[in-house]
Design an enzyme around this catalytic site. Structure first.
Site, mmCIF file in Angstrom:
data_model
loop_
_atom_site.group_PDB
_atom_site.id
_atom_site.type_symbol
_atom_site.label_atom_id
_atom_site.label_comp_id
_atom_site.label_asym_id
_atom_site.label_seq_id
_atom_site.Cartn_x
_atom_site.Cartn_y
_atom_site.Cartn_z
ATOM 1 N N LYS A 144 0.862 -1.183 0.000
ATOM 2 C CA LYS A 144 0.000 0.000 0.000
ATOM 3 C C LYS A 144 0.896 1.229 0.000
ATOM 4 C CE LYS A 144 -4.449 1.048 0.218
ATOM 5 N NZ LYS A 144 -5.601 0.271 -0.247
HETATM 6 P P1 NAD Z 1 -12.888 8.444 -2.417
HETATM 7 O O1 NAD Z 1 -11.867 9.451 -2.083
HETATM 8 O O2 NAD Z 1 -13.320 8.284 -3.831
HETATM 9 O O3 NAD Z 1 -14.225 8.652 -1.555
HETATM 10 C C1 NAD Z 1 -14.262 8.883 -0.186
HETATM 11 C C2 NAD Z 1 -15.528 9.693 0.096
HETATM 12 O O4 NAD Z 1 -15.708 9.813 1.502
HETATM 13 C C3 NAD Z 1 -15.470 11.104 -0.483
HETATM 14 O O5 NAD Z 1 -16.659 11.389 -1.188
HETATM 15 C C4 NAD Z 1 -15.338 11.991 0.750
HETATM 16 O O6 NAD Z 1 -15.918 13.276 0.591
HETATM 17 C C5 NAD Z 1 -16.078 11.179 1.792
HETATM 18 N N1 NAD Z 1 -15.679 11.508 3.167
HETATM 19 C C6 NAD Z 1 -14.465 11.867 3.617
HETATM 20 N N2 NAD Z 1 -14.517 12.128 4.924
HETATM 21 C C7 NAD Z 1 -15.790 11.909 5.301
HETATM 22 C C8 NAD Z 1 -16.470 11.995 6.546
HETATM 23 N N3 NAD Z 1 -15.864 12.376 7.652
HETATM 24 N N4 NAD Z 1 -17.799 11.683 6.572
HETATM 25 C C9 NAD Z 1 -18.441 11.300 5.466
HETATM 26 N N5 NAD Z 1 -17.845 11.204 4.258
HETATM 27 C C10 NAD Z 1 -16.537 11.507 4.184
HETATM 28 O O7 NAD Z 1 -12.303 7.075 -1.834
HETATM 29 P P2 NAD Z 1 -12.692 5.596 -2.262
HETATM 30 O O8 NAD Z 1 -11.753 5.134 -3.288
HETATM 31 O O9 NAD Z 1 -14.156 5.502 -2.476
HETATM 32 O O10 NAD Z 1 -12.303 4.824 -0.911
HETATM 33 C C11 NAD Z 1 -13.154 4.787 0.213
HETATM 34 C C12 NAD Z 1 -12.729 3.619 1.092
HETATM 35 O O11 NAD Z 1 -12.778 2.402 0.325
HETATM 36 C C13 NAD Z 1 -11.318 3.700 1.654
HETATM 37 O O12 NAD Z 1 -11.291 3.115 2.930
HETATM 38 C C14 NAD Z 1 -10.521 2.857 0.684
HETATM 39 O O13 NAD Z 1 -9.335 2.332 1.263
HETATM 40 C C15 NAD Z 1 -11.514 1.757 0.394
HETATM 41 N N6 NAD Z 1 -11.257 1.034 -0.859
HETATM 42 C C16 NAD Z 1 -11.229 1.670 -2.065
HETATM 43 C C17 NAD Z 1 -10.998 0.931 -3.221
HETATM 44 C C18 NAD Z 1 -11.040 1.548 -4.609
HETATM 45 O O14 NAD Z 1 -11.012 0.790 -5.593
HETATM 46 N N7 NAD Z 1 -11.142 2.859 -4.758
HETATM 47 C C19 NAD Z 1 -10.758 -0.438 -3.138
HETATM 48 C C20 NAD Z 1 -10.796 -1.061 -1.892
HETATM 49 C C21 NAD Z 1 -11.046 -0.317 -0.772
#
Ligand code: NAD
Length: 465
Positions: free
Chosen positions: A103
């Site tokens: 990561k």
């Molecule tokens: P992202 O940045 O696209 O989305 C995160 C969202 O959460 C944003 O819209 C942001 O405004 C919102 N946010 C931030 N702080 C917040 C709060 N305090 N309250 C409510 N909303 C809040 O990120 P993502 O890629 O969707 O990732 C989200 C989670 O999923 C992370 O934990 C990441 O590790 C996990 N994840 C992502 C992927 C991927 O393919 N993108 C894969 C596996 C796991």
């Protein structure tokens, strides 16, 4: 706080590892992070040298390349990156994706910088990673995570290609790229799609649904979603548009949107794109975290880690939680919820759709051919012959809908979706079996971790260790 995250992941590991016979000392070797790299690099921007701090941790190299996203956030720290790298090792093992865990992160608020500045910062970070083989098709393959997406992956791939101009597999150095730049259909939405498939698999196991007291089927279920980013948006969209579920609460930065009849997720996302926040959307309220405690059937934390802790766990009302984000529930909260009978579909499994489709993208890049290209016409001819045979034998025309379905053949997107659904269903069946048949396994999290560790142990075993 990120120490709490790492400790939570390690605690789950310890609990599951205890259930597995291993050679002396092997449990510790599998647990620890192999290496972590911290780089401080400068980029000349806005008339001065700006210093950025980046991380890349490699948790386990029992398979190579190692794999894991890169996040851009001001919460990034070494402990957080190590916790996420550790999760990646076991996530890949659980869904049988032949990668080790890694990561990365950059300590940055992407909103503070223009697109052009972000491109320069990302390219410079890529150079630093490339110097140490921390980005490479055969050694270490990053992907998007919080704060990064297709755009950043395209910059990284392009920079890597520039540095390695005669490397034939250069596109395979990162996944999550745009389709026109070596990406694969279905990757953008893969993690959210995986969450949908995980929930479908859960509702196809009546013995598990019974433990929540929920009625059968996803249709009509009331869902709270935290975070409408890549993962949360796609999960909410598919569940509401395709499975008849109702997203009654969306928590985002700056407040929440509530609608007991179901929020129009597409319209809310459009509003966010136009106005930069959810404020002003029908049903907006300034309330934040307390919305996690509202009455609903399913809770989907999809924003970040450590949102359900020992201070709010006892007030969570949903009987089912699916961890779309990594590490949203601390170890203490997990204990409280498990004791209360809340069923948790763990991150290790729930968000594995992203890395599964990343694996398909990596294979596509190495094989230099789009999935389905060789088979599509052959399959058309094959099904045409069968249809003609059936029509000749029966003297009746083949039903039009089935004819269309049979003759359309497989596209890259349909193949990606079926590969993803199959992976999620298979992994769910294994977790459910372990949970329901092993009295030492208290919940799905330990079941998933146990299966994953067993596979890593097996891989060490084949090396004679
Ligand atoms: P992202 O940045 O696209 O989305 C995160 C969202 O959460 C944003 O819209 C942001 O405004 C919102 N946010 C931030 N702080 C917040 C709060 N305090 N309250 C409510 N909303 C809040 O990120 P993502 O890629 O969707 O990732 C989200 C989670 O999923 C992370 O934990 C990441 O590790 C996990 N994840 C992502 C992927 C991927 O393919 N993108 C894969 C596996 C796991």
């Amino acid at each position: 706080m990120s120490n709490v995250f790492l400790q939570s992941v390690e605690k789950v590991y310890d609990q599951a590892a205890k259930l597995i016979p291993m050679a002396p000392g092997l449990d510790h070797k599998i647990k620890v992070t192999n290496s972590s790299y911290i780089v401080r690099f400068g980029v000349r921007l806005r008339g001065k040298m700006q210093t950025f701090v980046g991380y890349r941790s490699v948790h386990s190299e029992h398979f190579e390349p190692v794999k894991g996203g890169i996040r851009y956030s001001l919460d990034v720290s070494l402990e957080e990156v190590e916790a996420l790298a550790m999760l990646m090792t076991f996530k890949c093992a659980l869904v049988e994706v032949p990668f080790g865990g890694s990561k990365g992160g950059l300590y940055i608020n992407p909103q503070d910088w223009s697109e052009e500045e972000l491109e320069r910062i990302t390219r410079r970070f890529t150079q630093e990673l490339a110097k140490r083989d921390l980005i490479s098709p055969s050694q270490n393959v990053p992907a998007p995570d919080m704060g990064t997406g297709e755009r950043e992956m395209a910059w990284m791939a392009d920079e890597y290609r520039r540095l390695n101009s005669i490397e034939i597999n250069a596109w395979a150095c990162v996944t999550g790229k745009p389709v026109g730049k070596g990406g694969i259909q279905g990757r953008v939405e893969a993690t959210g799609r995986g969450v949908q498939y995980a929930l479908r698999a859960f509702f196809d196991h009546p013995e598990d649904v019974k433990k929540t007291g929920l009625t059968p089927g996803l249709s009509g279920k009331r869902i709270i979603v935290q975070g409408l980013g890549n993962v949360g948006y796609h999960a909410a969209l598919f569940l509401s548009e395709e499975d008849g579920a109702m997203i009654t609460h969306v928590l985002e930065r700056g407040g929440s949107v509530v609608n007991p009849k179901g929020i129009n997720i597409r319209a809310l996302k459009d509003h966010m794109a136009t106005h930069g926040s959810i404020e002003g959307f029908d049903g907006f309220t300034a309330s934040g975290m307390e919305m996690l405690e509202e009455d609903a059937d399913i809770l989907i934390p999809a924003a970040m880690e450590l949102v359900i802790t020992d201070s709010n766990a006892s007030r969570i009302k949903t009987p089912l939680i699916i961890e779309a984000a990594n590490g949203p529930i601390t170890a203490e909260a997990d204990e409280i919820l498990t004791k209360r009978g809340t069923v948790i579909i763990p991150d290790l499994y729930a968000n594995a759709g992203g890395v599964t489709v990343s694996y398909f993208e990596w294979i596509k890049n190495l094989s230099h051919i789009r999935f389905g290209r060789m088979q599509r016409r052959e399959s058309y001819d094959h099904f045409s012959a069968i249809i003609q045979g059936v029509e000749a034998m029966t003297g009746k025309p083949f039903p039009e809908k089935q004819r269309q379905h049979a003759l359309t053949g497989s596209t890259e997107l349909t193949l990606v979706r079926s590969g993803l659904e199959d992976t999620m269903r298979e992994a769910y069946a294994n977790i459910s079996r372990e949970w329901n048949t092993n009295p030492d396994v208290p919940n799905m999290r330990i079941a998933a971790m146990k299966i994953a560790i067993e596979r890593v142990v097996k891989s060490y075993g084949s090396l004679g260790i």
